[in-house]
Design an enzyme around this catalytic site. Structure first.
Site, PDB file in Angstrom:
ATOM      1  N   ASN A  17      75.588 101.026  82.815  1.00 44.39           N
ATOM      2  CA  ASN A  17      74.560 102.046  83.079  1.00 44.39           C
ATOM      3  C   ASN A  17      73.664 101.609  84.237  1.00 44.39           C
ATOM      4  OD1 ASN A  17      74.448 104.539  81.257  1.00 44.39           O
ATOM      5  ND2 ASN A  17      74.966 102.909  79.812  1.00 44.39           N
ATOM      6  N   ARG A  69      58.258  89.205  67.770  1.00 43.03           N
ATOM      7  CA  ARG A  69      58.687  90.226  68.727  1.00 43.03           C
ATOM      8  C   ARG A  69      57.551  90.659  69.648  1.00 43.03           C
ATOM      9  NH1 ARG A  69      61.012  94.992  66.374  1.00 43.03           N
ATOM     10  NH2 ARG A  69      60.717  94.380  64.227  1.00 43.03           N
ATOM     11  N   ARG A  95      67.472  94.944  71.772  1.00 41.06           N
ATOM     12  CA  ARG A  95      66.328  94.532  70.955  1.00 41.06           C
ATOM     13  C   ARG A  95      65.489  95.749  70.622  1.00 41.06           C
ATOM     14  NH1 ARG A  95      64.734  89.275  70.959  1.00 41.06           N
ATOM     15  NH2 ARG A  95      62.600  89.898  70.543  1.00 41.06           N
ATOM     16  N   ASN A 111      65.369 105.402  76.853  1.00 43.47           N
ATOM     17  CA  ASN A 111      66.554 104.714  76.337  1.00 43.47           C
ATOM     18  C   ASN A 111      67.750 105.654  76.407  1.00 43.47           C
ATOM     19  OD1 ASN A 111      68.091 102.681  74.960  1.00 43.47           O
ATOM     20  ND2 ASN A 111      67.849 103.832  73.056  1.00 43.47           N
ATOM     21  N   HIS A 113      71.404 106.413  74.347  1.00 44.07           N
ATOM     22  CA  HIS A 113      72.076 106.123  73.082  1.00 44.07           C
ATOM     23  C   HIS A 113      73.419 106.856  73.068  1.00 44.07           C
ATOM     24  CE1 HIS A 113      72.364 105.116  68.846  1.00 44.07           C
ATOM     25  NE2 HIS A 113      72.782 106.361  68.636  1.00 44.07           N
ATOM     26  N   GLU A 146      58.013 104.433  68.310  1.00 47.11           N
ATOM     27  CA  GLU A 146      58.034 103.209  67.497  1.00 47.11           C
ATOM     28  C   GLU A 146      59.203 103.141  66.521  1.00 47.11           C
ATOM     29  OE1 GLU A 146      54.096 102.311  66.089  1.00 47.11           O
ATOM     30  OE2 GLU A 146      53.289 102.595  68.113  1.00 47.11           O
ATOM     31  N   LYS A 176      81.183 107.772  80.383  1.00 47.53           N
ATOM     32  CA  LYS A 176      81.274 108.545  81.627  1.00 47.53           C
ATOM     33  C   LYS A 176      80.091 109.516  81.737  1.00 47.53           C
ATOM     34  CE  LYS A 176      85.023 110.913  83.696  1.00 47.53           C
ATOM     35  NZ  LYS A 176      86.307 111.582  83.469  1.00 47.53           N
TER      36      LYS A 176
END
Ligand code: GRF
Length: 217
Positions: A17, A69, A95, A111, A113, A146, A176
């Site tokens: 990516n 963390r 993470r 993000n 996914h 969160e 793709k």
């Protein structure tokens, strides 16, 4: 001409990516500068990809931060701020991030996914989709909140699941599309076209997920 935003890409592994984002910047489809690539895995191939394109590739090892963390994320914030990052892009970053990072970049962490959220959050989701017997899966770009894979959805692409699909063949078909929609989401952000209202991401000028992302094996 839109102003170029400075993005920081967080990675853990192979970085395909990341590579798609680099390629889209280089071919003019994406108006952004990658200010820094950070990996929690010092030997991630993604760091090499960054360096090949003269992008700073910084390992920030998570060793010694088990159960800490927040402290680890404070290191990330420091590194991201040092490079004047405006938007944080998680690209295969393995993470869970904490409020320490989210508060430093409110509604500015994205993000990708490899499933159609809210179906199949978490890990190994291509296998889970095949095993469940769904006929379609895909990928989702979302703002990070969160929860785990729960933030407001920016753009999705749908791909069919074929009878003879394996985890690998489905993952490749989804990947793709990931490579297309992540850059598109970043470009919309760069153009100031994304507005978050509760769970909804309003895209100025229309929906982000257009027909060319539908059923396109
Ligand atoms: C992608 O499938 C992405 O959706 C998921 O992790 C994988 C990372 O792949 N979050 P790569 O490192 O970008 O090749």
């Amino acid at each position: 001409m839109h102003k170029k935003i400075r993005i920081g890409v967080l990675v853990s592994g192979r970085g395909s990516n990341l590579q798609a984002i680099i390629d889209n910047i280089e071919n003019g489809a994406l108006s952004a500068d990658i200010a820094v690539v950070i990996s929690d895995q010092p030997d991630a191939y993604a760091l090499e990809r960054a360096r090949k394109h003269n992008i700073p590739g910084v390992p920030v090892s998570a060793k010694g931060y088990k159960g800490k963390r927040d402290e680890y994320d404070a290191l990330l914030v420091k590194e991201l701020k040092k490079h004047n990052v405006e938007l944080v892009v998680l690209a295969g970053f393995m993470r869970i991030i904490t409020p320490t990072l989210l508060k430093a970049f409110p509604n500015r962490v994205m993000n990708i996914h490899p499933a159609l959220l809210p179906s199949f959050p978490g890990l190994h989701v291509q296998k889970a989709a095949i095993e469940h017997g769904v006929k379609f899966s895909g990928c989702t770009v979302h703002f990070v909140d969160e929860g785990m894979d729960t933030g407001p959805i920016i753009i999705q692409a749908v791909v069919p699941i074929l009878d003879n699909d394996t985890e690998d063949s489905l993952s490749a078909r989804i990947l793709k599309q990931e490579h297309k929609i992540y850059s598109r989401a970043i470009q919309l952000y760069a153009e100031g076209k994304l507005k978050v209202e509760g769970r909804h991401v309003i895209v100025t000028g229309g929906r982000a997920s257009t027909d060319d992302h539908l059923i396109n094996p």
